[in-house]
Design an enzyme around this catalytic site. Structure first.
Site, short mmCIF file in Angstrom:
data_model
loop_
_atom_site.label_atom_id
_atom_site.label_comp_id
_atom_site.label_asym_id
_atom_site.label_seq_id
_atom_site.Cartn_x
_atom_site.Cartn_y
_atom_site.Cartn_z
N HIS A 2 50.29 37.73 34.11
CA HIS A 2 51.76 38.76 34.33
C HIS A 2 52.96 37.90 33.79
O HIS A 2 52.95 36.77 33.51
CB HIS A 2 51.74 39.31 35.63
CG HIS A 2 50.87 40.37 35.95
ND1 HIS A 2 50.60 41.64 35.56
CD2 HIS A 2 49.60 39.88 36.75
CE1 HIS A 2 49.59 42.19 36.26
NE2 HIS A 2 48.87 41.07 37.12
N CYS A 53 45.21 41.96 33.47
CA CYS A 53 44.95 42.20 34.90
C CYS A 53 43.88 43.52 35.01
O CYS A 53 42.79 43.36 34.52
CB CYS A 53 46.07 42.00 35.79
SG CYS A 53 45.38 41.20 37.26
N ARG A 69 43.33 36.23 47.49
CA ARG A 69 44.08 36.75 46.15
C ARG A 69 44.22 35.39 45.57
O ARG A 69 44.84 34.69 46.00
CB ARG A 69 45.31 37.52 46.60
CG ARG A 69 44.89 39.02 46.93
CD ARG A 69 46.31 39.70 47.00
NE ARG A 69 46.69 40.35 45.47
CZ ARG A 69 46.03 41.43 44.96
NH1 ARG A 69 45.25 42.15 45.55
NH2 ARG A 69 46.29 41.86 43.65
N1 GLN Z 1 43.89 45.45 41.50
C1 GLN Z 1 43.09 44.41 40.45
C2 GLN Z 1 42.98 43.17 41.33
O1 GLN Z 1 43.46 42.86 42.57
C3 GLN Z 1 44.22 44.04 39.40
C4 GLN Z 1 45.57 43.62 39.95
C5 GLN Z 1 46.50 43.51 39.06
O2 GLN Z 1 46.56 44.13 37.81
N2 GLN Z 1 47.67 42.52 38.99
O3 GLN Z 1 42.18 41.95 41.10
#
Ligand code: GLN
Length: 247
Positions: free
Chosen positions: A201, A99, A133
């Site tokens: 993740h 990520c 998101r």
């Molecule tokens: N900040 C980055 C995003 O929102 C990565 C997020 C993360 O590592 N889960 O895409």
């Protein structure tokens, strides 16, 4: 590069800042699966300002982070770590980046507010934050060229970034459930040589032991004897079945 027959050095990039949604579990899995094979394993924590020992690293892990943490690390990454990292990779080191770490291995990550964090450009990808998101469980059909058995990967996503792949990378796989790189082209992750980037993740590797072993084998430059992964693969199958049945 330690690259001894019976040693593995894991370089953990920014363990204090780039480590969310259980990402430290990937380091624990890599460590333990190498130990179970009788290897001597060292974990080198590489926080801001730390580069000593990078040339001896066999396998780097770069975890995820919110925009704020990415904003705290990208300058150190680009100014101090990019060169020894590229040198280690040229010497055969492997990398797993998740990520936020994945995004910063690319050319840049741009936040929803339009702030652009330069990356190291080791992966030919670019990322810009989108509106919605991407959050939830994910199932990926891995690139057959990786020879993974089972051919699937399961994990959890939580990112605003939309990553688009350039010519220099192959997708880690295609999305069967979830968003993947950008929620549009059906790809998830990116692979270039021994560099693996992913949005998964979870943490990723405990439930995907076959990917863990692929990355360790790439780092060591040799095959690994198999382990009894009955429990790990039962967890993998349970998520796979649950997610693929979901409407
Ligand atoms: N900040 C980055 C995003 O929102 C990565 C997020 C993360 O590592 N889960 O895409």
């Amino acid at each position: 590069m330690s690259r001894g027959a019976d040693t593995l050095t894991i370089g953990w990039l920014y363990p204090d800042l780039m480590n969310i949604y259980g990402d430290r579990g990937n380091v624990l899995t890599l460590y333990q699966r190498a130990r179970w094979r009788g290897l001597t394993v060292d974990v080198l924590e590489l926080g801001k300002g730390e580069t000593r020992g990078m040339d001896g690293v066999d396998l780097f892990f770069f975890g995820g982070g919110q925009d704020r943490e990415q904003g705290l690390v990208y300058a150190d990454l680009v100014e101090h770590k990019a060169e020894p990292l590229a040198r280690a990779i040229a010497g055969g080191a492997a990398v797993l980046a998740v990520c936020g770490g994945y995004q910063l291995l690319g050319h840049y990550y741009q936040t929803a507010e339009g702030e652009r964090y330069p990356g190291v450009g080791l992966l030919d990808v670019t990322t810009e934050a989108g509106g919605r998101r991407c959050i939830g469980d994910a199932v990926v059909e891995a690139d057959p060229a990786l020879g993974l058995d089972p051919p699937t990967l399961v994990g959890f996503e939580n990112h605003s970034g939309r990553t688009f792949l350039g010519e220099g990378v192959r997708p880690l796989g295609v999305v069967r459930r979830g968003s993947g790189n950008n929620g549009a082209d059906g790809t998830e992750g990116a692979v270039a040589g021994n560099l693996f980037g992913t949005y998964l993740h979870g943490s990723l590797l405990p439930k995907n032991p076959h990917l863990a072993d692929l990355i360790i084998a790439r780092a060591l430059g040799r095959r690994l004897e198999p382990l009894d992964d009955e429990l790990e693969l039962a967890a993998h199958r349970r998520i796979l079945e649950r997610e693929l049945q979901r409407r």
